[in-house]
Design a protein around this motif. Structure first.
Motif, mmCIF file in Angstrom:
data_model
loop_
_atom_site.group_PDB
_atom_site.id
_atom_site.type_symbol
_atom_site.label_atom_id
_atom_site.label_comp_id
_atom_site.label_asym_id
_atom_site.label_seq_id
_atom_site.Cartn_x
_atom_site.Cartn_y
_atom_site.Cartn_z
ATOM 1 N N GLN A 164 -0.446 -3.448 4.928
ATOM 2 C CA GLN A 164 -0.332 -4.509 3.928
ATOM 3 C C GLN A 164 0.297 -3.977 2.648
ATOM 4 O OE1 GLN A 164 -3.914 -6.786 3.073
ATOM 5 N NE2 GLN A 164 -3.166 -7.318 1.037
ATOM 6 N N GLU A 165 -0.097 -2.783 2.230
ATOM 7 C CA GLU A 165 0.445 -2.196 1.010
ATOM 8 C C GLU A 165 1.951 -1.964 1.138
ATOM 9 O OE1 GLU A 165 1.999 1.023 -1.457
ATOM 10 O OE2 GLU A 165 1.505 1.254 0.672
ATOM 11 N N GLU A 166 2.402 -1.555 2.314
ATOM 12 C CA GLU A 166 3.832 -1.337 2.523
ATOM 13 C C GLU A 166 4.595 -2.665 2.502
ATOM 14 O OE1 GLU A 166 3.899 2.797 5.123
ATOM 15 O OE2 GLU A 166 3.327 0.920 6.127
ATOM 16 N N TYR A 167 3.996 -3.713 3.075
ATOM 17 C CA TYR A 167 4.647 -5.025 3.009
ATOM 18 C C TYR A 167 4.705 -5.535 1.568
ATOM 19 C CZ TYR A 167 4.721 -5.485 8.093
ATOM 20 O OH TYR A 167 4.982 -5.302 9.425
ATOM 21 N N GLU A 168 3.685 -5.237 0.794
ATOM 22 C CA GLU A 168 3.712 -5.616 -0.624
ATOM 23 C C GLU A 168 4.866 -4.922 -1.342
ATOM 24 O OE1 GLU A 168 -0.192 -4.551 -1.857
ATOM 25 O OE2 GLU A 168 -1.135 -6.370 -1.052
ATOM 26 N N ARG A 169 5.122 -3.680 -0.981
ATOM 27 C CA ARG A 169 6.238 -2.945 -1.593
ATOM 28 C C ARG A 169 7.583 -3.555 -1.171
ATOM 29 N NH1 ARG A 169 5.239 3.324 -0.445
ATOM 30 N NH2 ARG A 169 7.033 3.540 -1.879
ATOM 31 N N LEU A 170 7.688 -3.974 0.088
ATOM 32 C CA LEU A 170 8.910 -4.636 0.542
ATOM 33 C C LEU A 170 9.115 -5.952 -0.201
ATOM 34 C CD1 LEU A 170 8.856 -4.130 4.431
ATOM 35 C CD2 LEU A 170 10.257 -2.916 2.760
ATOM 36 N N HIS A 171 8.029 -6.682 -0.370
ATOM 37 C CA HIS A 171 8.090 -7.956 -1.094
ATOM 38 C C HIS A 171 8.583 -7.740 -2.523
ATOM 39 C CE1 HIS A 171 7.241 -11.922 -2.460
ATOM 40 N NE2 HIS A 171 6.092 -11.642 -3.060
ATOM 41 N N LYS A 172 8.030 -6.747 -3.177
ATOM 42 C CA LYS A 172 8.425 -6.420 -4.555
ATOM 43 C C LYS A 172 9.885 -5.975 -4.615
ATOM 44 C CE LYS A 172 6.989 -3.658 -8.566
ATOM 45 N NZ LYS A 172 6.017 -2.641 -9.070
#
Length: 371
Positions: A164-172
């Motif tokens: 989830q944290e990595e997807y948050e970074r992709l989103h950002k």
């Protein structure tokens, strides 16, 4: 943490399969008569009993799609950045046990590929990679996105399941959508096709869309690899998954793709055959069940099918696709993940769409409208 797994485990594959094949023409007619349809209706519409109603389904599908999306088709292209992979999957050309030359694009090579896509007119790119966590990982993806972000209005990714944290970074970083395919929802069969590597973990992959949803990604794309198992039963579980996600992450958009198993280096033949009429039925069933769902048709499909499916539920199409890293200009001879079927250029597909009375859309979303 509650995930789709808790819903999935309430259903039995064999029972669902039996229910699909026991569907009657009366159930199909009842489903077609409704203005709003549920999963039971979807089940009837993908059944053999619905086959005689395909023309009626196609007409209703056309009208629903035109009402919701207008007469437009979004254009996109995949950009393969690596064929390195640590998984053994018996249907994929990138499988670890295939003795092929591995390639991961460097920054200057990505820029060369991007230049070719921009020259063709694309403003929506799908970043694709094999699953090699040590080399093609979140840091690689973030760097690649930084290299290309000024060139495209929409960046989508189709890579290995992340946290989830990595997807948050992709989103950002500016990623608009993430595509992830369960391949098959038959857990025992899944193990036979995915024998080694992180992808062999069925449950981790099953929970991936939940992590994407929690990360706030704008759109999630799902699908199954049609040919691994009975397409009707697999598609019911894919619809079940979409239904759960839409209820849970209701602010997110959703799309579905229909990859049929295609020839690739060292791969097994399809276990189940799905013909063009079957695929048309499935597309119609998805649209009649869910009029907001985006429906994507890739170059896996042949010219004739893609020519005729434009007015039947389609909202996006790829064109001029290369499924190998550097396939556009850097290294056209590198190994493909699978063979494409429709080799026409982006211009030819755009012309086809226009001649069909539709508008090819190269850009329909802007970052300034999403904040």
């Amino acid at each position: 943490m509650t995930t789709f797994k808790s819903t999935f485990e309430k259903y039995n594959w064999d029972e669902i399969q039996s229910k699909i094949y026991a569907s009657t023409s009366k159930q199909v007619e009842q489903a077609l008569a409704k203005s709003k349809r549920d999963l039971d209706d979807f089940l009837a519409l993908i059944s053999p009993a619905a086959q005689p109603y395909l023309e009626e389904m196609a007409q209703l599908t056309h009208e629903l799609t035109k009402k919701r999306f207008g007469k437009t088709i979004q254009m996109y292209a995949p950009l393969y950045v690596s064929n390195e992979c640590q998984n053994i999957c018996t249907y994929c050309g990138f499988s670890l046990d295939n003795k092929i030359k591995r390639k991961t694009l460097m920054d200057f090579e990505i820029k060369l590929e991007v230049a070719a896509l921009k020259e063709a007119g694309f403003d929506h790119v799908l970043l694709v990679a094999g699953e090699a966590n040590y080399t093609v990982n979140i840091n690689y993806f973030l760097n690649a996105i930084d290299v290309i972000k000024d060139q495209f209005s929409i960046i989508s990714v189709e890579v290995q399941p992340l946290s989830q944290e990595e997807y948050e970074r992709l989103h950002k970083a500016g990623v608009y959508s993430v595509l992830v395919y369960q391949e098959t929802y038959h857990k025992d069969v899944y193990k036979k096709y995915h024998t080694k590597g992180k992808k062999s973990n069925f449950d981790f992959r099953l929970d991936t869309p939940d992590r994407i949803g929690k990360a706030g990604i704008h759109k999630i794309g799902l699908g199954v690899l049609l040919g691994l198992e009975d397409w009707r039963t697999d598609s019911f579980f894919n619809a079940l998954h979409l239904d759960y996600l839409q209820r849970t992450y209701w602010q997110t958009k959703y799309s579905v793709s229909f990859p049929r198993l295609r020839p690739a280096e060292g791969t097994v033949p399809p276990n189940f055959i799905m013909d063009d009429r079957d695929l048309t039925q499935l597309i119609c069933a998805y649209r009649l069940w869910n009029e907001d769902l985006e429906i994507s048709i890739s170059t896996r499909e042949n010219e004739n099918f893609r020519n005729n499916i434009i007015p039947i539920g389609t909202t996006s199409m790829s064109a001029g696709s290369k499924t190998n890293p550097g396939g556009y200009v850097v290294d056209p001879q590198s190994l493909e993940q699978f063979e494409i079927s429709d080799e026409r250029s982006a211009l030819e597909i755009a012309t086809l769409i226009s001649n069909s009375g539709y508008e090819p859309v190269w850009k329909d979303w802007d970052k300034t409208f999403s904040s």
